[in-house]
Design an enzyme around this catalytic site. Sequence first.
Site, PDB file in Angstrom:
ATOM      1  N   GLU A   8       0.852  -1.185   0.000  1.00 22.55           N
ATOM      2  CA  GLU A   8       0.000   0.000   0.000  1.00 22.55           C
ATOM      3  C   GLU A   8       0.891   1.239   0.000  1.00 22.55           C
ATOM      4  O   GLU A   8       1.943   1.271   0.652  1.00 22.55           O
ATOM      5  CB  GLU A   8      -0.900  -0.007   1.231  1.00 22.55           C
ATOM      6  CG  GLU A   8      -1.739   1.241   1.409  1.00 22.55           C
ATOM      7  CD  GLU A   8      -2.616   1.174   2.653  1.00 22.55           C
ATOM      8  OE1 GLU A   8      -3.075   0.064   3.001  1.00 22.55           O
ATOM      9  OE2 GLU A   8      -2.829   2.221   3.284  1.00 22.55           O
TER      10      GLU A   8
ATOM     11  N   GLU B 176      -2.718  11.459   3.725  1.00 24.40           N
ATOM     12  CA  GLU B 176      -3.734  11.258   4.750  1.00 24.40           C
ATOM     13  C   GLU B 176      -3.838  12.533   5.582  1.00 24.40           C
ATOM     14  O   GLU B 176      -2.840  13.227   5.790  1.00 24.40           O
ATOM     15  CB  GLU B 176      -3.386  10.080   5.658  1.00 24.40           C
ATOM     16  CG  GLU B 176      -3.405   8.736   4.970  1.00 24.40           C
ATOM     17  CD  GLU B 176      -3.114   7.603   5.948  1.00 24.40           C
ATOM     18  OE1 GLU B 176      -4.065   7.068   6.550  1.00 24.40           O
ATOM     19  OE2 GLU B 176      -1.921   7.271   6.113  1.00 24.40           O
TER      20      GLU B 176
END
Length: 291
Positions: free
Chosen positions: A178, A183
Amino acid sequence: MTKQHLPYFTIPLFVLLISCAVFTGSFTPNENSANSPTSIQNSPFNTLVWSDEFSGTGAIDSEKWFLQTQLPPGGSWWGGLIQHYTDRTENTYVENGHLNLVAKKEKFRDQGKTKEYTSARLNSKFAFTYGRIEIRAKLPKGIGTWPAIWMLNTNIDEDGAYWENKGFGTTKWPHCGEIDILEHWGKNQDYVSSAVHNGSSYGDYVENLGGQTIENASDEFHIYTLEWTKEKLAFSVDGVEHYQYSPEVKDSKTWPYNSDYYLILNIAIQPDIDPNFMESAMVVDYIRIFQ
């Protein structure tokens, strides 16, 4: 994204626009994209291979995007998240040259489960290995909101994901790999971070991450960039790098980053959401991928 599925510029602008138009046949940047870093000094990736400029009005381009809505086993997204992802235009739409991905406080029933919040989770139907990704975006605001722009390997075994539905799913997370380009947690407004998850660093034990504080992450557009080569993953905002991942030993645990990945955009809602939260959006001006 942290266990969520347990969940400038050296060439003239007109030269780049001409080259992009030759490649795509129809590449026209939004008028709001004038301050885009359309190339990065010394980048090996300057040929546009895929983009969405989010022109038009209404539903997103179904040729480019898949709306992932299927709940994981147990009926909730991993990590105690409390939203439904929907395929409605109320949660995902294009307007004035922008993608609007909207989180809302509203009672919504789907797949036999009633939840108090809705949002959306987009999977790109384009996947690639190595390149430079630029996303110009404004982030939602509110304690308990968790927007992300990130990538998963097409081989992830995750029911309901686009590439899983196409028969690519062979490998469980985190071993598929990933890449979290961005974020942002509403409880830490204006701090943006990037992370890398794999068999050597994942979940509550993530070591491979970095970030920076920027001004007005939710009120102004910023350009989030990942440069991905055979040697490294480098993350930056507005040309300022805040993290680079380049392990000395590249094996199946540390470097599953040598095959095709696809983009994901979503806003998750955490259990500590501000009770006064009603609605906020991730607004994306463009996404461009260069190789």
